[in-house]
Design a protein around this motif. Structure first.
Motif, PDB file in Angstrom:
ATOM      1  N   UNK A 200       0.819  -1.206   0.000  1.00 42.67           N
ATOM      2  CA  UNK A 200       0.000   0.000   0.000  1.00 42.67           C
ATOM      3  C   UNK A 200       0.859   1.266   0.000  1.00 42.67           C
ATOM      4  N   UNK A 201       2.021   1.198   0.660  1.00 45.88           N
ATOM      5  CA  UNK A 201       2.732   2.432   0.983  1.00 45.88           C
ATOM      6  C   UNK A 201       3.772   2.858  -0.039  1.00 45.88           C
ATOM      7  N   UNK A 202       4.448   1.889  -0.611  1.00 40.67           N
ATOM      8  CA  UNK A 202       5.503   2.222  -1.583  1.00 40.67           C
ATOM      9  C   UNK A 202       5.754   1.016  -2.473  1.00 40.67           C
ATOM     10  N   UNK A 203       6.436   1.267  -3.578  1.00 38.64           N
ATOM     11  CA  UNK A 203       6.674   0.192  -4.544  1.00 38.64           C
ATOM     12  C   UNK A 203       8.169  -0.040  -4.737  1.00 38.64           C
ATOM     13  N   UNK A 204       8.550  -1.316  -4.742  1.00 33.42           N
ATOM     14  CA  UNK A 204       9.902  -1.688  -5.164  1.00 33.42           C
ATOM     15  C   UNK A 204       9.757  -2.357  -6.531  1.00 33.42           C
ATOM     16  N   UNK A 205      10.357  -1.762  -7.540  1.00 33.65           N
ATOM     17  CA  UNK A 205      10.329  -2.347  -8.892  1.00 33.65           C
ATOM     18  C   UNK A 205      11.675  -3.030  -9.119  1.00 33.65           C
ATOM     19  N   UNK A 206      11.630  -4.328  -9.408  1.00 30.60           N
ATOM     20  CA  UNK A 206      12.875  -5.069  -9.494  1.00 30.60           C
ATOM     21  C   UNK A 206      12.699  -6.287 -10.388  1.00 30.60           C
ATOM     22  N   UNK A 247       1.723   0.585 -10.590  1.00 30.81           N
ATOM     23  CA  UNK A 247       2.163   0.470  -9.188  1.00 30.81           C
ATOM     24  C   UNK A 247       2.546   1.832  -8.630  1.00 30.81           C
ATOM     25  N   UNK A 248       3.116   2.685  -9.490  1.00 29.77           N
ATOM     26  CA  UNK A 248       3.475   4.040  -9.037  1.00 29.77           C
ATOM     27  C   UNK A 248       2.220   4.832  -8.680  1.00 29.77           C
ATOM     28  N   UNK A 249       1.182   4.670  -9.483  1.00 28.55           N
ATOM     29  CA  UNK A 249      -0.060   5.408  -9.205  1.00 28.55           C
ATOM     30  C   UNK A 249      -0.763   4.865  -7.967  1.00 28.55           C
ATOM     31  N   UNK A 250      -0.485   3.599  -7.675  1.00 31.42           N
ATOM     32  CA  UNK A 250      -1.129   2.985  -6.499  1.00 31.42           C
ATOM     33  C   UNK A 250      -0.472   3.445  -5.205  1.00 31.42           C
ATOM     34  N   UNK A 251       0.871   3.413  -5.145  1.00 24.11           N
ATOM     35  CA  UNK A 251       1.563   3.692  -3.875  1.00 24.11           C
ATOM     36  C   UNK A 251       2.181   5.084  -3.827  1.00 24.11           C
ATOM     37  N   UNK A 252       2.363   5.693  -4.977  1.00 21.57           N
ATOM     38  CA  UNK A 252       2.900   7.053  -5.114  1.00 21.57           C
ATOM     39  C   UNK A 252       4.372   7.214  -4.711  1.00 21.57           C
ATOM     40  N   UNK A 253       5.002   6.106  -4.367  1.00 21.01           N
ATOM     41  CA  UNK A 253       6.428   6.174  -4.003  1.00 21.01           C
ATOM     42  C   UNK A 253       7.138   4.969  -4.617  1.00 21.01           C
ATOM     43  N   UNK A 254       8.267   5.222  -5.266  1.00 28.05           N
ATOM     44  CA  UNK A 254       8.910   4.133  -6.017  1.00 28.05           C
ATOM     45  C   UNK A 254      10.408   4.072  -5.721  1.00 28.05           C
ATOM     46  N   UNK A 255      10.875   2.843  -5.477  1.00 29.53           N
ATOM     47  CA  UNK A 255      12.312   2.566  -5.461  1.00 29.53           C
ATOM     48  C   UNK A 255      12.582   1.489  -6.499  1.00 29.53           C
TER      49      UNK A 255
END
Lengths: 323, 417
Positions: A200-206, A247-255
């Protein structure tokens, strides 16, 4: 049946060879020896040396021969003993195979598969992640599965695809992860990312082995009330832009996390996509955690310093969560 | 093949050597090229004697009709290149033009030795082989003119195109040597489908220096693939002469290091080229593996049209001008009584007319629409009207069950109408 990552690869190869007589294998030491990592163990006994071909030590000739066989109507699967050696046949891949369909309409249905990645103290020439040389080349597909199930299903799609596909297998995962896989199970389409852990809070794209680092770290951070989503890209070319943006639009924070070195890694490209397509949805700067811009060092403490770590990822995600 | 009468037994080597090495030449070209300083500048100097060549070596494989057909391809090749030069001078060519002047006999006669079921891949100077394989002069012209109607729709130029369909031709890339493993792979794929075919390509004295040449010839040898590799030794790789490219006396000698047979031919003798290539093609059909053929000739123009080749000693050009492959073949046809002067003139006029019509057709083709540049990077489902060749063949392949060394392929050559 419960299969490790490398067993799943062997299972997919065997099933595709049974299904389609056009599929055959060529590479160094893949026959009687079964491959350096045993990915092809036993296949020569079932399919014979004409379809499981031990070649001379000559990467350009191997890939060139695969391209020619593909032109003649076959679906060759090449094993690179270590993906580091793909540098030896760079021209065949980037200039011959990749441009063939665009230039003169001739498809090149080949798969080049083999082990990538570090964490096993392989040193500078047995640990590299060469994906971006090829993701940057129009006409190639680049796949890197993180789980045994994906290795199985994505390899099936790669073999059935009419384009040259680089299939990068993370050697750290070969015997460390396993999945329940049904015989003659489904192919998994290329170019489609998967949510490895919803959050919910942030996204890790990997992708690749880093998926496991991300999922484990996310589980640890749940205790700190940080709910991280992990998006496994699975395919680097073509990139699943829709899922990245979603995923960026869902959690608004991306790493963005990758084992590949930093400069020119896929993180830069994903960052640009998010700037273009999700800028208004971002609540924090896009962060990236990658290997250092050095060759892959050999000694365990040096390699540990080179690779992304759980502690480094935790710290970065805590920082991201604070925005 | 009979040994050359002019050569001594010592020249030909021992009997055991003759099993892998054949020299069909009727003359050895005795000259040297060396670097020297002339009026303060470094230049290449030629020393030798400007002689006339012997008559052609009788083939025994080609009949009158075939010889006349070859002759027509030779005329087409030369006149087409003259038209390309005109188009260039009129500013109608995008980029440069590459010529095969002096090499037409080699390009045409080698390609002519293939059956329809065989494969080939041209190098940049083998424009005659494109014609033999069934492409039209307008295709060659439109490629140079980057027209929408060109075989690549303007996506690539020169001889960079092919056809997986009936013409069975693989597009080269600019990097020399990289075609060779691909052609071997075609033989491998065909063999898995139950057919022994020949796959012919060419490489120059420059290109044989590449690493991939070694990898590919060795691979073909070990796998016993029907590769027919014609090493066109035209003495110059761009501006670099042979002696700065290779130390070995005959490039064909390299074959011994791979354990494969080699043949040396005079590349300006159409009949020698044909015989050597046909022998290699038949060996491939019989599952006998690869053959390396060294064809000795001379590039009579610069590397490309921009290159005046001022570095080539004039006497060297004169030596080879006397060995013009078309004139030598013409003389042979005359002596055989197969081509009268009137018939020759009629044929040349007919080819001239044909080439003008081809040129007009090429000029009439529009330039491509810029928007067409953006599609076709990937082969998408449905992007080909013709499905991958394999689909139609799956039953045959299942029957072959992956076993190699089935019967040789019989097929009519496309030009034997």
């Amino acid at each position: 049946m419960l299969l490790t990552y490398v067993d799943a690869i062997r299972q997919a190869l065997a099933e595709e060879m049974r299904r389609d007589p056009a599929v055959f294998l060529l590479g160094e030491d893949i026959g009687i020896y079964g491959g350096a990592f045993k990915a092809t163990a036993g296949l020569v006994d079932e399919f014979g040396p004409a379809r499981v071909v031990d070649t001379p030590l000559a990467e350009s000739a191997i890939v060139g021969a695969a391209i020619g066989a593909a032109y003649s109507g076959m679906r060759p699967v090449v094993e690179m003993q270590f993906m580091d050696f793909i540098a030896c046949c760079f021209n065949q891949i980037t200039n011959f195979a990749a441009k063939s369909h665009y230039r003169w309409g001739a498809p090149v249905p080949i798969v080049i598969r083999g082990p990538v990645g570090g964490g096993v103290h392989g040193g500078p020439f047995h640990s590299q992640n060469p994906e971006m040389y090829f993701a940057h080349t129009p006409g190639l597909k680049v796949v890197e599965p993180a789980t045994a199930r994906d290795a199985y299903g994505l390899l099936k799609s790669a073999i059935r695809d009419n384009n040259p596909v680089l299939f990068l297998e993370h050697k750290f995962l070969y015997r460390r992860v396993k999945d329940e896989i049904a015989e003659d199970g489904p192919a998994i389409p290329l170019g489609v990312a998967a949510v490895a852990r919803p959050g919910r809070d942030l996204s890790v794209i990997t992708y690749g082995a880093m998926v496991h680092l991300a999922v484990e770290t996310a589980a640890a951070l749940a205790a700190e009330d940080i709910d991280a989503e992990v998006l496994d890209l699975r395919t680097l070319a073509p990139l699943d832009r829709a899922e990245i943006v979603a995923t960026a639009k869902k959690t608004n924070k991306v790493l963005i996390l990758h084992e590949d070195t930093r400069t020119g890694g896929i993180a830069g490209e994903i960052t640009a996509i998010l700037q273009e397509e999700a800028f208004d949805d971002l609540d924090a700067p896009i962060l990236r955690l990658t290997s250092a811009d050095t060759p892959v060092p050999f000694s365990p403490p040096l390699e540990a310093a080179f690779l992304p770590s759980a502690e480094g990822l935790k710290a970065a995600l805590r920082r991201l969560a604070r925005y | 093949m009979t040994p050359s009468p002019e050569l001594t037994a010592a020249d030909r080597g021992s009997n055991s050597e003759r099993e892998w090495f054949e020299d069909l030449r009727l003359e050895r070209h005795a000259f040297t090229i060396r670097r020297t300083r002339r009026e303060g500048r470094i230049a290449y100097e030629w020393s030798g004697e400007i002689t006339d060549p012997p008559p052609l070596r009788e083939s025994g494989r080609l009949d009158r009709a075939q010889c006349l057909e070859i002759y027509r391809f030779l005329l087409m090749n030369r006149i087409m290149e003259q038209q390309l030069e005109n188009l260039y001078k009129q500013g109608q060519v995008v980029g440069g033009v590459y010529f095969g002047l002096g090499q037409e006999g080699n390009s045409v006669a080698s390609a002519y030795a293939l059956d329809a079921a065989d494969w080939m891949a041209p190098m940049i100077r083998n424009q005659g082989s494109l014609l033999v394989r069934g492409f039209a002069p307008r295709d060659v012209m439109m490629q140079y003119m980057a027209k929408a109607g060109s075989p690549t729709g303007g996506r690539d130029g020169t001889s960079h195109y092919g056809d997986l369909g009936p013409r069975r031709m693989i597009s080269p890339i600019s990097m020399l040597g990289d075609l060779i493993p691909v052609m071997g792979g075609i033989c491998m794929g065909e063999r898995l489908q139950g057919r022994n075919v020949a796959a012919m390509t060419w490489i120059g004295d420059g290109g044989q220096s590449t690493g991939v040449f070694h990898e590919a010839v060795n691979f073909a040898a070990v796998q016993n693939l029907g590769l027919v590799l014609v090493v066109e030794n035209n003495l110059w790789a761009y501006s670099t002469p042979l002696n700065e490219q290779a130390k070995v006396a005959d490039l064909a000698l390299r074959a011994r290091g791979y354990g494969i047979p080699a043949v040396v031919v005079d590349g300006t003798d159409v009949l020698q080229v044909y015989d050597a290539c046909r022998g290699a093609v038949e060996r491939a059909h019989g599952g006998g593996g690869p053959t390396l053929i060294e064809s000795k000739l001379m590039r009579m123009k610069g590397h490309a049209i921009h290159d005046a080749a001022a570095y080539v000693p004039p006497d060297l050009l004169e030596f080879w001008r006397r060995r013009d492959p078309i004139l030598r073949f013409e003389q042979y046809l005359r002596q055989k009584g197969w081509l009268t002067a009137e018939a020759q003139q009629r044929l040349a006029a007919e080819v001239e007319q044909f080439m003008l019509a081809e040129r007009a057709a090429a000029e009439a083709s529009p330039m491509p629409d810029g928007n067409t540049a953006l599609s076709g990077v990937y082969c998408e489902p449905g992007c080909h009207a013709v499905q991958p060749r394999f689909e139609a063949r799956a039953p045959a392949l299942r029957a072959a069950n992956g076993s190699a060394n089935l019967a040789a392929v019989e097929g009519d050559a496309p030009h034997l109408r």
